[in-house]
Structure formats: structure tokens, C-alpha cells
Design a protein around this motif. Structure first.
Motif, PDB file in Angstrom:
ATOM      1  N   LEU A 185       0.852  -1.192   0.000  1.00 48.57           N
ATOM      2  CA  LEU A 185       0.000   0.000   0.000  1.00 48.57           C
ATOM      3  C   LEU A 185       0.887   1.241   0.000  1.00 48.57           C
ATOM      4  CD1 LEU A 185      -2.805  -0.899   2.575  1.00 48.57           C
ATOM      5  CD2 LEU A 185      -2.569  -1.577   0.180  1.00 48.57           C
ATOM      6  N   THR A 186       0.672   2.094  -0.972  1.00 48.63           N
ATOM      7  CA  THR A 186       1.517   3.293  -1.064  1.00 48.63           C
ATOM      8  C   THR A 186       0.754   4.553  -0.700  1.00 48.63           C
ATOM      9  OG1 THR A 186       0.965   3.415  -3.410  1.00 48.63           O
ATOM     10  CG2 THR A 186       3.029   2.319  -2.820  1.00 48.63           C
ATOM     11  N   GLU A 187      -0.559   4.437  -0.573  1.00 50.52           N
ATOM     12  CA  GLU A 187      -1.329   5.631  -0.201  1.00 50.52           C
ATOM     13  C   GLU A 187      -2.598   5.210   0.521  1.00 50.52           C
ATOM     14  OE1 GLU A 187      -2.028   7.422  -3.994  1.00 50.52           O
ATOM     15  OE2 GLU A 187      -3.522   5.941  -4.541  1.00 50.52           O
ATOM     16  N   GLY A 188      -3.331   6.174   0.990  1.00 54.54           N
ATOM     17  CA  GLY A 188      -4.580   5.900   1.695  1.00 54.54           C
ATOM     18  C   GLY A 188      -4.330   5.551   3.154  1.00 54.54           C
ATOM     19  N   VAL A 189      -5.255   4.772   3.707  1.00 55.90           N
ATOM     20  CA  VAL A 189      -5.215   4.462   5.137  1.00 55.90           C
ATOM     21  C   VAL A 189      -5.076   2.955   5.322  1.00 55.90           C
ATOM     22  CG1 VAL A 189      -6.607   4.489   7.260  1.00 55.90           C
ATOM     23  CG2 VAL A 189      -6.607   6.474   5.728  1.00 55.90           C
ATOM     24  N   ASP A 190      -4.284   2.525   6.286  1.00 56.03           N
ATOM     25  CA  ASP A 190      -4.218   1.111   6.641  1.00 56.03           C
ATOM     26  C   ASP A 190      -5.495   0.780   7.422  1.00 56.03           C
ATOM     27  OD1 ASP A 190      -3.855  -1.371   7.737  1.00 56.03           O
ATOM     28  OD2 ASP A 190      -1.781  -1.020   8.374  1.00 56.03           O
ATOM     29  N   ALA A 191      -6.361  -0.042   6.816  1.00 56.14           N
ATOM     30  CA  ALA A 191      -7.661  -0.335   7.438  1.00 56.14           C
ATOM     31  C   ALA A 191      -7.499  -0.985   8.803  1.00 56.14           C
ATOM     32  CB  ALA A 191      -8.473  -1.237   6.519  1.00 56.14           C
ATOM     33  N   ARG A 192      -6.372  -1.595   9.058  1.00 50.62           N
ATOM     34  CA  ARG A 192      -6.160  -2.267  10.351  1.00 50.62           C
ATOM     35  C   ARG A 192      -5.862  -1.269  11.458  1.00 50.62           C
ATOM     36  NH1 ARG A 192      -1.864  -4.502  13.349  1.00 50.62           N
ATOM     37  NH2 ARG A 192      -0.364  -3.722  11.817  1.00 50.62           N
ATOM     38  N   THR A 193      -4.978  -0.312  11.161  1.00 50.08           N
ATOM     39  CA  THR A 193      -4.554   0.625  12.205  1.00 50.08           C
ATOM     40  C   THR A 193      -5.328   1.931  12.157  1.00 50.08           C
ATOM     41  OG1 THR A 193      -2.865   1.516  10.745  1.00 50.08           O
ATOM     42  CG2 THR A 193      -2.207  -0.297  12.181  1.00 50.08           C
ATOM     43  N   GLY A 194      -5.983   2.182  11.033  1.00 47.27           N
ATOM     44  CA  GLY A 194      -6.672   3.454  10.874  1.00 47.27           C
ATOM     45  C   GLY A 194      -5.712   4.602  10.604  1.00 47.27           C
ATOM     46  N   GLN A 195      -4.433   4.265  10.466  1.00 46.93           N
ATOM     47  CA  GLN A 195      -3.423   5.309  10.243  1.00 46.93           C
ATOM     48  C   GLN A 195      -3.176   5.498   8.749  1.00 46.93           C
ATOM     49  OE1 GLN A 195      -1.899   7.104  12.817  1.00 46.93           O
ATOM     50  NE2 GLN A 195      -3.466   6.013  14.004  1.00 46.93           N
ATOM     51  N   PRO A 196      -2.941   6.739   8.329  1.00 50.82           N
ATOM     52  CA  PRO A 196      -2.584   6.968   6.921  1.00 50.82           C
ATOM     53  C   PRO A 196      -1.259   6.274   6.610  1.00 50.82           C
ATOM     54  CG  PRO A 196      -2.933   9.059   8.089  1.00 50.82           C
ATOM     55  CD  PRO A 196      -2.929   7.989   9.126  1.00 50.82           C
ATOM     56  N   ILE A 197      -1.127   5.810   5.379  1.00 47.91           N
ATOM     57  CA  ILE A 197       0.122   5.189   4.949  1.00 47.91           C
ATOM     58  C   ILE A 197       1.222   6.259   4.944  1.00 47.91           C
ATOM     59  CG2 ILE A 197       1.323   4.051   3.028  1.00 47.91           C
ATOM     60  CD1 ILE A 197      -0.794   2.279   4.332  1.00 47.91           C
ATOM     61  N   ASN A 198       2.288   5.980   5.648  1.00 49.09           N
ATOM     62  CA  ASN A 198       3.398   6.928   5.721  1.00 49.09           C
ATOM     63  C   ASN A 198       4.459   6.538   4.708  1.00 49.09           C
ATOM     64  OD1 ASN A 198       5.549   8.528   6.379  1.00 49.09           O
ATOM     65  ND2 ASN A 198       5.523   8.064   8.589  1.00 49.09           N
ATOM     66  N   PRO A 199       4.684   7.353   3.706  1.00 50.50           N
ATOM     67  CA  PRO A 199       5.646   6.990   2.668  1.00 50.50           C
ATOM     68  C   PRO A 199       7.094   7.081   3.141  1.00 50.50           C
ATOM     69  CG  PRO A 199       4.773   9.179   2.239  1.00 50.50           C
ATOM     70  CD  PRO A 199       4.071   8.664   3.470  1.00 50.50           C
ATOM     71  N   GLU A 200       7.297   7.674   4.293  1.00 46.55           N
ATOM     72  CA  GLU A 200       8.669   7.826   4.786  1.00 46.55           C
ATOM     73  C   GLU A 200       9.182   6.520   5.386  1.00 46.55           C
ATOM     74  OE1 GLU A 200      10.336  10.839   4.631  1.00 46.55           O
ATOM     75  OE2 GLU A 200       8.566  11.491   3.479  1.00 46.55           O
ATOM     76  N   TYR A 201      10.511   6.353   5.346  1.00 42.49           N
ATOM     77  CA  TYR A 201      11.140   5.207   6.010  1.00 42.49           C
ATOM     78  C   TYR A 201      11.144   5.455   7.520  1.00 42.49           C
ATOM     79  CZ  TYR A 201      15.142   2.374   7.658  1.00 42.49           C
ATOM     80  OH  TYR A 201      15.973   1.529   8.347  1.00 42.49           O
ATOM     81  N   GLY A 202      10.775   4.459   8.277  1.00 43.20           N
ATOM     82  CA  GLY A 202      10.824   4.632   9.720  1.00 43.20           C
ATOM     83  C   GLY A 202      11.044   3.289  10.386  1.00 43.20           C
ATOM     84  N   ASN A 203      12.063   3.168  11.227  1.00 41.48           N
ATOM     85  CA  ASN A 203      12.361   1.855  11.815  1.00 41.48           C
ATOM     86  C   ASN A 203      12.254   1.887  13.328  1.00 41.48           C
ATOM     87  OD1 ASN A 203      14.844   2.715  12.975  1.00 41.48           O
ATOM     88  ND2 ASN A 203      15.852   2.463  10.986  1.00 41.48           N
ATOM     89  N   TRP A 204      12.567   0.753  13.919  1.00 42.21           N
ATOM     90  CA  TRP A 204      12.405   0.579  15.359  1.00 42.21           C
ATOM     91  C   TRP A 204      13.283   1.525  16.177  1.00 42.21           C
ATOM     92  CZ3 TRP A 204       9.401  -0.858  18.997  1.00 42.21           C
ATOM     93  CH2 TRP A 204       9.891  -1.260  20.251  1.00 42.21           C
ATOM     94  N   THR A 205      14.411   1.884  15.608  1.00 42.23           N
ATOM     95  CA  THR A 205      15.358   2.679  16.404  1.00 42.23           C
ATOM     96  C   THR A 205      14.757   4.024  16.799  1.00 42.23           C
ATOM     97  OG1 THR A 205      16.406   3.657  14.444  1.00 42.23           O
ATOM     98  CG2 THR A 205      17.362   1.611  15.291  1.00 42.23           C
ATOM     99  N   THR A 206      13.782   4.489  15.985  1.00 40.38           N
ATOM    100  CA  THR A 206      13.177   5.780  16.326  1.00 40.38           C
ATOM    101  C   THR A 206      11.704   5.635  16.696  1.00 40.38           C
ATOM    102  OG1 THR A 206      12.699   6.115  13.981  1.00 40.38           O
ATOM    103  CG2 THR A 206      14.739   7.068  14.815  1.00 40.38           C
ATOM    104  N   HIS A 207      11.249   4.395  16.824  1.00 44.47           N
ATOM    105  CA  HIS A 207       9.822   4.168  17.082  1.00 44.47           C
ATOM    106  C   HIS A 207       9.476   4.618  18.508  1.00 44.47           C
ATOM    107  CE1 HIS A 207       5.969   2.094  17.466  1.00 44.47           C
ATOM    108  NE2 HIS A 207       5.966   2.037  16.134  1.00 44.47           N
TER     109      HIS A 207
END
Lengths: 447, 434
Positions: free
Chosen positions: B402-424
């Protein structure tokens, strides 16, 4: 040409080879490879398609894990005649048609052959796998030792009831013993299976006891806590055409019965040119066995197209493979006698479908024949029920029964071919017997 | 046509397919047959000191089979060569002379004493062999005598013996590693420290193949007793791939050449190990299952694949997958996929549904409008790939990114940015975002 109906058309060795097991038992390795093809589907379509609801993915997995006895118990727990059904079920229109491998690659798992692998294994061990529940003290009469009656009796016995089976013929087994093509149940399988089923105990089989002749329905109702009628179909449909009474015109059912009971197959008399009328399993079984006995020409004539035949596509192709000529779209008009007064030919009127109605085309042809086998269906004979005070309602000429297989009489249940709306399959009869037994048990014990 | 020639530590071979040190390379007759069949090189079965060892006279192998008797895993309790040293040396020399274009590396295992190594190295050198491989991996029999895996499991010993060898021979030294260790990087680093030119891995994994439930003993058994053996074959490939990748991406050993071993059965297996950093591959079980002819498939398959990808030589793709092996903590947590079931190819076995329902996230419906129908519920699907893994129809279930819209599971918009555990935000040890 004079009539030429006789035995010894082929040598004993040729006949033995012709009537060998249609699908020999799978080897252990073959069974593993085939079992491994099963996907162990969720809510498996094959189970839904099985009239007796055998847990097919489970029994196949038990084969795969080298537990053929456990596999057989899974099968027999749902269908006590699982061994015979493995041999005679039209699996290509039941479980194997529903198999997802059929969807995927048109090669379903060979469920029937795996079922036989498991059940043969258990039967070879010679130990009956089920135990009877504590006695309920109740007695049930079962009329008819065919698949429905045997199935009902076994389940009742398992549930703790004492059962007496009344069978008109000299042997139990019904169509398994008298009506199945010989190459589908070799080595007296029907008898061995009956012995295996009765080994649970608590079932008395009384042979030579026909309902309405040797035992009366009213007496059974009076003497027993419940009665199950597994009467089968007693009559065959006639052609209703001229020449039907000629020597050489035979009911296919009688032909097969004689063949099944013959001490030496090669001695069974068969014509040189055989014409079989009909499109069901009986027609195919009669035609194929005529050919295997050495008839030179065997022609099966059916009044409609191949797709309307009750015999499955597999059975039709088997007949062709064995050299039977299948002719469609013609109905018999007249059977003609030769100089010797016996059947010499049979003439047909060609037919076609006109908006779902079968109509004559006006075109005719004649086949030379010294033997005509009639296989255009069987009918229920209500005679054994006549004269009884207890009234059993019929529907479309057969016994009316509900989903629980209870008839219009509160103490009488029925199943198998004698019941209206059935599929006329062994496996359906087994399910009828099982369901009736469960319903009887509930009625007798309140369980 | 791609060039399959390899140059590994200066050892040239016409293709990267070597036979690993094992029964197929124990004798001149076998190795000659292998070279005739087209293998690029061999690692001669491990030589040791005289008097030579003896093998059991009972079963040496045990197998794990699929139900159609395909060999999935093999276990052995064979020891190093059970022939006199002199016989092996003579045969190595003869084969090398007859096949100068093929690689012959000699596997060695002598006691952990410098004198022992000093004694055998010149003898091997004299055969004209291209290199040596130190057998620090054999997990059975020899390890009880302080050799094989007993050395490989102690990084200090690995380093020490590697150094002795480097100091006492001009031949390239490959150290063969045992996987029967917690962290494969430790012995690899030790080998490098000791001066080894390369590592080869994996040797076999400690294994008991089964239990004979009739006699209550491990199977296979010898006179009623069994012992653990070394496991190999297709079943061990994922373990070997992981270990190879760990060494290939370890900053301390990333330039250390690797000869990969472990369940390599097809050209694709070989290509995968090479993409993961291996310069050559060594094969044993596949040859012991099918014979030497399989190398024809391996060569043609690798060559055709290279042609299709536009690689003209081996070095163009060796190690290409290594930069994409990372730690879990660096995986992109904003990357969202959902399972998609292709209704055209679905055969309705229902396995995706039942495994998701019973063991995962209840994200696949089994019915639609009263019909048997399997469809993914995006509101529950975590994109775990279990359904893809169990589906019997290849390509029927795929993962859609999924590259856009909302993740139906989390209700969160799809974030196109890279983000990993180190900054979670859920990570108590997170590093502050810049």
C-alpha cells in the motif's frame, strides 16, 4: 442366424483375467504418494460431497502418517460399509468431483482408492473396531439386509440395541451381494464385509424371511420397539413393446444376480450379440460383464444423449474401453423372433430432444441380437406392506420418509432405494440406515 | 554465453561448482569421474595422520524423506579418509596432473599440534594441489578425539591452527567452519586473524535422524546403538545461507572470501549463495543423491540466468544481495502490505482461512453470499505472509504494497517515509529523531 446363448465362450483363465479387480489395492508407497497429494482442506468440499460425511482429509492424513487402522476407523465411524463404497461409489461425481485438485489440475486425489487401502488394511487384521454400548434392552427389527439395513443394524447395535434382520434372500448383503458388477467386488468381498460388520455382535440375521410372506409388518411393530424397512426395489420396469416375452429377453438385474451367484463365471450363459437397453449403472454393469464373458458384440442403446445417462462419465468410458458400443437417441420399438422362435433382432426408433421433450424422428434401424438385457429402471414393490393394519404412506411409488427417515408410522423408519427422493446409491443407503438408527435411538431413549 | 570461470584465492576453475570434501572426493576414481562429468573443482576428502581411521561397518547414512521418497536431509557418521596417507597423496598428484585446469583443494585434519601440521603440509604441497581446507567442522567421531568441530568451536584454536598453516605452506588456506556454534562470526573472525585466506561453510549440523520406536534406539543404529551424525542436504540450506550472510556482512570479515556449502542442489541455490557473497560453491548431498551429472543442469542454469540478467562473469553478481541483509531494527515499519487472493486461480482449499483463523489474525473470510469464497479482511490483515506460505497454488495469494490511503487495520494513513524501530515511539531505547 440362430440364437446362440451359452456359457464357455472364453476359457476359465480368460474369464478370470477379465473379471480381475478393477482397481487393485494400492501398495503402501502408492498410498503415501497419493495421500501426500491431499491438501487437508478446511471444511473440505469432499466431505460435504460425501453422502455419509466421512472426514476424508483426516483419514488420508492418517494414511500418510502410517496409521491405516486409525484411518479405517475414521471411515467406518461415518460409513460402516466404507470398504464397499470405496469400490462402488461413483467418486467422480461425489468426493473426487469436489476435490480442489480437480479444480486445480483436473486430477483429484484418488479418494476411493485410498479409502479402500485403509479399510482393506483393517479388515485384513480381522478385528472389529467398534464396541457396543451398554445394552438398552430395546429390540429393533430391520427388514432387508442390504446396505441400508446393515448400516442401520450396525449403528443400532453400537448404541446398545438388539437387532434382528429379516432378509428374504438366501444371503445378506442386498445389492452388494447380488447387484454389483463382479469385478468391483472380487473375492467375495460383499460376504466378507457383511461378516465383518456383524462381528460387532447384537445382530441376528434371519435369512429366507420375506416381509408379507414369512413375517408380517403388524407383528414386527407389535414385537419390536421399532422397525426399519430397507426393502430395496423389488420390480423392474418393462419395455412395453412387442416381443418382450421372447426367449432371450432378460432383466439385466436377473442377469447380474445370476452372474454374481454363479460358482464358475465362465459357465454363465451370454448371447453372441447382446443389446442392452438403458442408461444407468445396471445397464453399464450388464453390458460390460456380457463383453467380459465373451459376447462378440455388445451394444448399449439409450434413448437420450450421453449427458443424460445415469451412469457416470467414468462408467461410460469404462464400457467403451471394454468394447461395448454405446448408442444414443433411440428407443426400442419391437423385438423380433427368428426361425427358432427366440430373439433374433430388435428394432429402434431414433429420437431427439425437442424443447426438453423426447420425440421420434421417424428414422428406424434394427440390430441383430440373440440376447436383449432390459435395464430401464427398477420400481418399489409395495406388496409386502399391503394388508397390514399399520399404514405406511407412499410418495411417488416409494415409501415416504422424512429427514430422520421416519415414515408416516411412528414406530417405522425406512431407507435405501425403497424410499422416495433418494439417489439409489449404496452410499446414500448407508447414510439412510445410519440416520434412521440415530433417530430410532433418540426415539427409544430420549437421547 | 556467460563466462563461468572463477578465480578463488588465485585458484582457477572453469566453473564455480566444486565437490565438497566428502565421500564423492575420497578417491582418484571418483574425482576423475567428477571431472569427466564437468565439475570445476574438488575438495579432496579429509586426509589425516597414519594409521588411518576406520569406519563403522554398519549404516553410515540416514535420511529424511518426503512422502514421495525425495531426499530432503541426509545424516552421516563417516569419518575422514580411511585409506593410508600415501595412497591419497599419490592419487591427488595423479589427478592434478591429468586435470590441470580443475581446482583441487585438499582437506586436512591432524591433531592440534604444530608439529603435526608441519609434517603433513609439505607432503600435500608436493602433490601440486591448489590449496588446503582445514576441517574444523566434522561433528562426529573426530571431535571426540579433539579434532574437527572440537577445534572449530574454539575460536582461539581456529586462529592458532590457521596461523601454523599459513606459516608453513605457500598454499592458500581455507578454514571450514562448523555450524554447531552460537555465533558463526566468531570462528570466521578468528580464521581471518590467523591469516586464513578464506572460509568455507557450513559443515554438517549435529543431528539424530529419528528414533526406531520398535527397538527404542536412534535410527539408523548399529548393533542397537546410535550416535549423532552430521546433517546436510536441501533441509540445511536456509541455515547455511544465514551463516554465510552473517560473515559476508560482518565489518570484520566482509572482505574474507567464502566458499559456500549447505544443501546446494540446483543452479538457483548456487546463485543465491553467490549473491550472498560466495566466490565458489561446494556440493555434496545433491551429487550423493543423483550422481555427478547434475552439474550439467547447474552450469547451464547458472549460465542462462546470467545471460538473462546481463551478467557476463561471476564476479559481477557475487555479493550483490549482501547490502540488503540488515538487522531487524532497521526494517521499515512504515511499509504496509496486505494479502490479495486471486479468485481466478483460487482452488478453494480454505487453508489460508483456517491457518489465519486458528493461528494468526482472523483476517481471511471463508464465505461470501453463502458461497465458499476466500477473501482478505484488510481491517485484520497484518501482512504476515502465512497465507502465501501455505497456499498450494503458486502466485494465487500475493502481497500488495500500500503506497497511499489508510491502513484499514490501524486506521493510520500510509506513511511513505522510512521509519524503523530505532526511532519508534514504543522503543524505550529509541534515538531521538533529528
Amino acid at each position: 442366424m440362430p440364437s446362440d446363448i451359452r456359457g464357455d465362450r472364453l476359457s476359465p483363465a480368460e474369464v478370470e483375467s477379465n473379471f480381475a479387480d478393477l482397481h487393485p489395492l494400492l501398495s503402501k508407497y502408492e498410498a503415501y504418494v497419493e495421500a501426500d497429494r491431499c491438501y487437508f482442506c478446511h471444511d473440505a468440499p469432499c466431505v460435504t460431497a460425501c453422502p455419509t460425511g466421512i472426514d476424508i482429509p483426516l483419514f488420508i492424513r492418517q494414511i500418510l502418517t502410517d496409521n491405516p487402522s486409525g484411518s479405517a476407523k475414521t471411515i467406518l465411524g461415518a460409513n460402516i460399509l466404507g470398504g464397499m463404497c470405496a469400490r462402488v461409489c461413483p467418486t467422480e461425481t461425489l468426493c473426487e468431483q469436489a476435490c480442489v485438485r480437480e479444480t486445480a489440475e483436473q486430477k483429484p486425489v484418488r479418494i476411493g482408492e485410498l479409502q479402500r487401502y485403509a479399510t482393506d488394511h483393517l479388515m485384513a487384521a480381522g478385528v472389529h473396531p467398534f464396541e457396543r454400548a451398554a445394552s438398552t434392552g430395546r429390540k429393533v427389527a430391520v427388514v432387508g439386509a442390504g446396505p441400508a439395513g446393515i448400516s442401520c443394524a450396525h449403528r443400532l447395535s453400537m448404541l446398545g440395541h438388539d437387532v434382528t434382520i429379516f432378509e428374504a434372500k438366501p444371503k445378506g448383503g442386498g445389492l452388494n451381494e447380488y447387484g454389483i458388477a463382479a469385478y468391483k467386488a472380487v473375492d467375495e468381498f460383499a460376504r466378507r464385509e457383511l461378516d465383518f460388520v456383524l462381528a460387532i455382535g447384537g445382530i441376528e440375521l434371519k435369512i429366507g424371511m420375506a416381509l408379507g410372506r414369512d413375517v408380517a409388518l403388524d407383528a414386527l411393530i407389535a414385537d419390536y420397539d421399532a422397525v426399519f424397512l430397507g426393502l430395496g426395489l423389488g420390480a423392474t420396469n418393462g419395455l412395453g413393446i412387442a416381443g418382450e416375452q421372447l426367449e432371450g429377453v432378460v432383466d439385466a438385474v436377473d442377469f447380474i444376480e445370476d452372474l454374481r451367484q454363479a460358482p464358475a463365471l465362465e459357465k454363465v450363459a451370454v448371447g453372441r450379440r447382446v443389446v442392452v437397453i438403458g442408461g444407468g449403472m445396471t445397464a453399464i454393469d450388464a453390458a460390460v460383464q456380457s463383453k467380459l464373458l465373451g459376447a462378440e458384440e455388445v451394444t448399449l442403446v439409450y434413448r437420450r444423449g450421453a449427458d443424460r445417462m445415469n451412469a457416470s462419465a467414468y462408467e461410460q468410458s469404462l464400457a467403451k474401453e471394454k468394447g461395448v458400443v454405446l448408442k444414443h437417441w433411440a428407443r426400442p420399438e419391437k423385438i423380433e423372433a427368428g426361425a427358432d422362435g427366440k430373439v433374433a433382432a430388435i428394432s429402434f426408433m431414433k429420437t431427439r430432444d425437442e424443447d426438453g421433450k423426447l420425440v421420434d424422428t421417424g428414422e428406424r434401424y434394427t440390430l441383430e441380437a440373440d440376447m436383449v438385457l432390459k435395464a430401464i429402471g427398477q420400481a418399489f414393490t409395495p406388496a409386502p406392506l399391503k394388508g397390514a393394519k399399520a399404514e405406511i404412506a407412499l410418495e411417488g411409488g416409494r415409501i415416504k420418509a422424512g429427514a430422520d427417515r421416519r415414515t408416516s408410522h411412528p414406530k417405522v423408519w425406512a431407507g435405501g432405494d425403497a424410499v422416495a427422493g433418494g439417489e439409489d446409491l449404496t452410499v446414500a443407503a448407508v447414510e439412510d440406515g445410519k440416520q434412521a438408527a440415530l433417530s430410532i435411538h433418540a426415539a427409544l431413549t430420549g437421547a | 554465453m556467460a563466462n563461468l570461470q572463477t578465480n578463488f584465492l588465485g585458484i582457477k576453475s572453469p566453473n564455480p561448482f566444486w565437490l565438497a570434501s566428502a565421500p564423492p572426493t575420497d578417491r582418484e576414481v571418483n574425482v576423475t569421474r567428477a571431472f569427466k562429468a564437468g565439475w570445476g573443482g574438488v575438495v579432496w576428502k579429509t586426509l589425516g595422520e597414519d594409521p588411518h581411521v576406520v569406519n563403522v561397518n554398519g549404516p553410515r547414512y540416514g535420511a529424511v524423506h518426503s512422502n514421495d521418497r525425495r531426499l530432503i536431509g541426509l545424516n552421516n557418521i563417516e569419518l575422514i579418509t580411511d585409506r593410508p596417507l600415501e595412497v591419497n597423496l599419490r592419487e591427488i598428484k595423479a589427478v592434478k596432473k591429468a586435470w590441470p585446469d580443475r581446482a583441487i583443494v585438499v582437506s586436512l585434519m591432524v591433531p592440534c599440534e604444530e608439529e603435526a601440521w608441519k609434517k603433513i603440509l609439505p607432503l600435500v604441497e608436493e602433490t601440486g594441489a591448489d590449496g588446503i581446507e582445514l576441517n574444523f567442522g566434522c561433528p562426529h567421531g573426530m571431535s571426540e578425539r579433539g579434532m574437527g568441530a572440537a577445534v572449530g568451536q574454539v575460536p582461539e584454536y581456529v586462529e592458532m591452527v590457521a596461523r601454523w598453516c599459513k606459516q608453513n605452506t605457500r598454499m592458500p588456506v581455507i578454514v571450514k567452519l562448523t555450524p554447531n556454534i552460537t555465533d558463526i562470526r566468531q570462528p570466521a573472525r578468528a580464521a581471518k586473524k590467523g591469516g586464513a585466506d578464506a572460509v568455507s561453510l557450513i559443515n554438517t549440523i549435529n543431528s539424530v535422524m529419528g528414533v526406531d520406536l520398535d527397538i527404542m534406539a536412534p535410527s539408523p543404529h548399529i548393533d542397537g546403538k546410535g550416535t549423532h551424525g552430521g546433517y546436510c542436504g536441501p533441509a540445511v540450506k536456509p541455515i547455511a545461507l544465514s551463516m554465510v550472510s552473517e560473515i559476508a556482512r560482518d565489518p570484520e570479515t566482509k572482505d574474507l572470501p567464502i566458499s559456500a556449502i549447505g544443501g546446494i542442489t540446483t543452479w538457483r541455490d548456487a546463485a543465491e549463495f553467490m549473491a550472498m557473497g560466495a566466490g565458489t560453491v561446494q556440493v555434496c548431498t545433491a551429487a550423493m543423491t543423483y550422481g555427478f551429472k547434475i552439474v550439467e543442469e547447474m552450469k547451464s542454469g547458472l549460465s542462462d540466468w546470467m545471460d538473462g540478467k546481463g551478467y557476463s562473469s561471476i564476479d559481477q553478481f557475487v555479493g550483490r544481495a549482501v547490502p540488503n541483509v540488515t538487522d531487524w531494527q532497521y526494517l521499515n515499519l512504515n511499509y504496509v502490505v496486505k494479502a490479495r487472493i486471486d479468485q481466478e486461480s483460487c482452488i478453494k482449499c480454505g487453508r489460508c482461512h483456517i491457518v489465519c483463523e486458528d493461528t494468526s489474525h482472523q483476517a481471511i473470510w471463508a464465505e461470501k453470499d453463502g458461497q465458499r469464497h476466500f477473501e482478505v479482511n484488510d481491517a485484520e490483515c497484518v501482512g504476515c505472509n502465512l497465507c502465501v506460505s501455505v497456499c498450494p497454488v503458486e502466485g494465487c495469494i500475493t502481497m500488495e504494497h500500500l503506497t497511499e490511503g489508510v491502513d484499514a487495520r490501524t486506521g493510520q494513513p500510509i506513511n511513505p517515509e522510512y521509519g524503523n524501530w530505532t526511532t519508534h515511539p514504543n522503543n524505550p531505547m529509541r534515538v531521538a529523531a533529528e
